[in-house]
Write an enzyme that holds these catalytic residues in place. Sequence first.
Site, short mmCIF file in Angstrom:
data_model
loop_
_atom_site.label_atom_id
_atom_site.label_comp_id
_atom_site.label_asym_id
_atom_site.label_seq_id
_atom_site.Cartn_x
_atom_site.Cartn_y
_atom_site.Cartn_z
N HIS A 1 -5.35 7.04 -2.17
CA HIS A 1 -5.42 6.85 -0.72
C HIS A 1 -4.07 6.31 -0.26
O HIS A 1 -3.51 5.40 -0.88
CB HIS A 1 -6.54 5.85 -0.41
CG HIS A 1 -6.66 5.50 1.03
ND1 HIS A 1 -6.57 6.44 2.03
CD2 HIS A 1 -6.87 4.31 1.66
CE1 HIS A 1 -6.72 5.85 3.20
NE2 HIS A 1 -6.90 4.56 3.01
N CYS B 1 -12.32 5.18 5.15
CA CYS B 1 -11.21 5.76 4.37
C CYS B 1 -11.67 6.31 3.02
O CYS B 1 -10.99 7.13 2.42
CB CYS B 1 -10.10 4.74 4.14
SG CYS B 1 -9.26 4.28 5.66
N ASN C 1 -1.53 6.51 7.10
CA ASN C 1 -2.92 6.41 6.61
C ASN C 1 -3.81 7.30 7.48
O ASN C 1 -4.06 6.97 8.64
CB ASN C 1 -3.36 4.95 6.67
CG ASN C 1 -4.77 4.73 6.17
OD1 ASN C 1 -5.52 5.69 5.97
ND2 ASN C 1 -5.15 3.49 5.99
O1 UT7 Z 1 -7.18 2.31 4.75
C1 UT7 Z 1 -7.98 1.19 4.83
C2 UT7 Z 1 -7.47 0.18 3.90
N1 UT7 Z 1 -6.33 -0.48 4.49
C3 UT7 Z 1 -5.43 -1.03 3.73
O2 UT7 Z 1 -5.51 -0.91 2.54
C4 UT7 Z 1 -4.36 -1.83 4.40
C5 UT7 Z 1 -4.17 -3.11 3.63
N2 UT7 Z 1 -3.24 -4.06 4.26
C6 UT7 Z 1 -1.92 -3.79 4.35
O3 UT7 Z 1 -1.46 -2.73 4.00
C7 UT7 Z 1 -1.02 -4.90 4.83
O4 UT7 Z 1 -1.73 -6.12 4.82
C8 UT7 Z 1 -0.42 -4.66 6.24
C9 UT7 Z 1 0.56 -3.51 6.20
C10 UT7 Z 1 -1.53 -4.37 7.23
C11 UT7 Z 1 0.33 -5.89 6.70
O5 UT7 Z 1 1.36 -6.21 5.75
P1 UT7 Z 1 1.52 -7.69 5.20
O6 UT7 Z 1 2.69 -7.69 4.32
O7 UT7 Z 1 0.20 -8.10 4.62
O8 UT7 Z 1 1.89 -8.48 6.49
P2 UT7 Z 1 1.16 -9.77 7.09
O9 UT7 Z 1 -0.10 -9.35 7.79
O10 UT7 Z 1 1.06 -10.85 6.06
O11 UT7 Z 1 2.21 -10.22 8.16
C12 UT7 Z 1 3.50 -10.74 7.77
C13 UT7 Z 1 4.32 -10.90 9.02
C14 UT7 Z 1 3.59 -11.62 10.15
O12 UT7 Z 1 4.53 -12.41 10.85
P3 UT7 Z 1 4.61 -13.99 10.59
O13 UT7 Z 1 3.25 -14.53 10.93
O14 UT7 Z 1 4.94 -14.14 9.13
O15 UT7 Z 1 5.69 -14.42 11.51
C15 UT7 Z 1 3.16 -10.49 11.04
O16 UT7 Z 1 3.00 -10.89 12.38
O17 UT7 Z 1 4.66 -9.61 9.51
C16 UT7 Z 1 4.31 -9.53 10.90
N3 UT7 Z 1 3.99 -8.16 11.22
C17 UT7 Z 1 4.92 -7.28 11.63
N4 UT7 Z 1 6.22 -7.41 11.84
C18 UT7 Z 1 6.88 -6.30 12.26
C19 UT7 Z 1 2.77 -7.55 11.16
N5 UT7 Z 1 2.90 -6.27 11.54
C20 UT7 Z 1 4.21 -6.08 11.84
C21 UT7 Z 1 4.96 -4.98 12.29
N6 UT7 Z 1 6.28 -5.13 12.48
N7 UT7 Z 1 4.39 -3.77 12.51
#
Ligand code: UT7
Length: 319
Positions: free
Chosen positions: A246, A116, A276
């Site tokens: 980004h 990225c 992204n």
């Molecule tokens: O370009 C390269 C660089 N990339 C980035 O900078 C991305 C950085 N990371 C992020 O943007 C975020 O970490 C994500 C968008 C990938 C994830 O968001 P988050 O707020 O960190 O969510 P999480 O991984 O902590 O998950 C929270 C909850 C989980 O459920 P439980 O375990 O709390 O029940 C996940 O299973 O959200 C759930 N979850 C979703 N729920 C609905 C994860 N993805 C989804 C989804 N829809 N698509």
Amino acid sequence: MTIYSRIAGTGSYLPEEILTNEDLAKRVETTDEWITKRVGIRNRHVIGDSGDTTTSMAVEAARRAIEAAGLVPNDIELIVVGTATPDYYFPSTACTVQKELGISSECPAFDLNAACSGFIYSLSVADRFVKTGMKNVLVIGVDSLTQMVDWTDRSTCVLFGDGAGAVVLQASEEPGIMNTILHADGSQNMAICSKSAIWFPDEPIKLTMQGNEVFRSAVTKLGEVVEETLAAEGLDKTAIDWLIPHQANLRIIQAMAKRLNLPMEQVVLTIENHGNTSAASVPLALDHAVRTGQVKRGQTLLLEAFGAGLSWGAALVIY
Ligand code: UT7
């Protein structure tokens, strides 16, 4: 006399097909509300069945950037393509762009993989070629990550889109790129990962990401590098007219704006409709801002990106 690389023209390309959050909710257990609130994406452009490729998107974005610069393809003296998703291991995407645009065979061309961060890295490399004598250099950021996304993994498949962005850098006595700063941390090399089909033939090609860890690192490291970039020029935060970040997560972008004391009105946002697009993300946002009249000549831009590697960087640019 100081020679700068000035952005003489910008261009971009997005595949026609749009994948909405509602479309994704039919494939995996997710909702428009979750994606919008946690990430800030509503739609993303995807290659789908269009026949577009990494190379064809790069060619179109490049064509538009060269035209915007008021040049013809043969004016280009070097092509640098930031991409992590080339159509071929070799030849490089850049060599095929050269062929498709009918650019002279004397013009060197190569790809650069910083995921990225690929555009910021490529811009930094190209800037050095301009400062040491080249007149017109084409820099492209392009990726088609939807081709390697695991469509059963809701934590990653909702994030990515495809596209390409390009700039022509031109040697100038007027200020242009003031400074670029690049970093990498290979100790976190597996935080975002896609394995080679050659060495892992029994595993499906897919992208994996430790989202939380990457999020935390992105906020910390991007915050540091934007301040480092300003400090290197002896500037304070008020010098910035536009942040062109980004477009990975709206919450990361908001954290950067806060760190820079910038109102969101001074941040170029395309995440809602692009998602992204990896190396294409920053040049797509830049081209959008130029063509919609947000960014104007003479303004100071801060570009930043963060991605697999981990790798990250920033560029301070007088447009
Ligand atoms: O370009 C390269 C660089 N990339 C980035 O900078 C991305 C950085 N990371 C992020 O943007 C975020 O970490 C994500 C968008 C990938 C994830 O968001 P988050 O707020 O960190 O969510 P999480 O991984 O902590 O998950 C929270 C909850 C989980 O459920 P439980 O375990 O709390 O029940 C996940 O299973 O959200 C759930 N979850 C979703 N729920 C609905 C994860 N993805 C989804 C989804 N829809 N698509």
